[in-house]
Motif scaffolding. Structure first.
Motif, PDB file in Angstrom:
ATOM      1  N   GLY A  68       0.908  -1.511  -0.019  1.00 29.79           N
ATOM      2  CA  GLY A  68       0.196  -0.100   0.226  1.00 29.79           C
ATOM      3  C   GLY A  68       0.929   1.189  -0.132  1.00 29.79           C
ATOM      4  N   SER A  69       2.241   1.066   0.190  1.00 30.73           N
ATOM      5  CA  SER A  69       2.718   2.681   0.131  1.00 30.73           C
ATOM      6  C   SER A  69       3.369   2.573  -1.470  1.00 30.73           C
ATOM      7  CB  SER A  69       3.773   2.437   1.246  1.00 30.73           C
ATOM      8  OG  SER A  69       4.672   1.944   0.514  1.00 30.73           O
ATOM      9  N   SER A 104       4.237   7.939  -0.950  1.00 32.79           N
ATOM     10  CA  SER A 104       3.228   8.124  -1.411  1.00 32.79           C
ATOM     11  C   SER A 104       2.184   6.800  -0.909  1.00 32.79           C
ATOM     12  CB  SER A 104       2.442   8.881  -2.170  1.00 32.79           C
ATOM     13  OG  SER A 104       0.979   8.748  -2.612  1.00 32.79           O
ATOM     14  N   THR A 105       0.315   6.888  -0.997  1.00 35.74           N
ATOM     15  CA  THR A 105       0.084   5.280  -0.845  1.00 35.74           C
ATOM     16  C   THR A 105      -0.456   5.733  -2.313  1.00 35.74           C
ATOM     17  OG1 THR A 105      -1.637   6.864   0.338  1.00 35.74           O
ATOM     18  CG2 THR A 105       0.112   5.923   1.716  1.00 35.74           C
ATOM     19  N   GLU A 119      -3.622   7.455  -1.523  1.00 34.41           N
ATOM     20  CA  GLU A 119      -4.140   8.667  -1.722  1.00 34.41           C
ATOM     21  C   GLU A 119      -3.768   8.903  -3.989  1.00 34.41           C
ATOM     22  OE1 GLU A 119      -1.071  12.574  -2.111  1.00 34.41           O
ATOM     23  OE2 GLU A 119      -0.845  10.329  -0.943  1.00 34.41           O
TER      24      GLU A 119
END
Length: 83
Positions: A29-30, A46-47, A50
């Protein structure tokens, strides 16, 4: 799911006569967006959430590329300071 190749192309920046296309790594997820320029590595974090949920992807791309350009220009200007 994010198309990493398209995102990397969108995040490509041009400085002088150099084209810098980032590497993108996704892990749990990153998202790591990694730029390498003149022996310098700059990473933006970020993710997936996002990126997938942002209202306008062009705003995200512009935010990241402007931040990276600013960091590169600052590091380049520090090389030419006479002390």
């Amino acid at each position: 799911m994010i198309n990493l190749e398209l995102l990397s192309s969108a995040l490509t920046i041009v400085i002088a006569d150099t084209i810098i296309k980032p590497k993108i790594e996704v892990n749990d997820g990153s998202v790591k967006i990694i730029y390498e320029f003149s022996g310098m590595t700059i990473t933006e974090l970020s993710t997936v959430f996002e990126i997938e949920q942002c209202f306008r992807l062009d705003f995200f791309v512009e935010k990241v590329t402007l931040k990276i350009k600013h960091q590169i220009y600052n590091s380049m200007s520090e090389r030419y300071i006479v002390r």
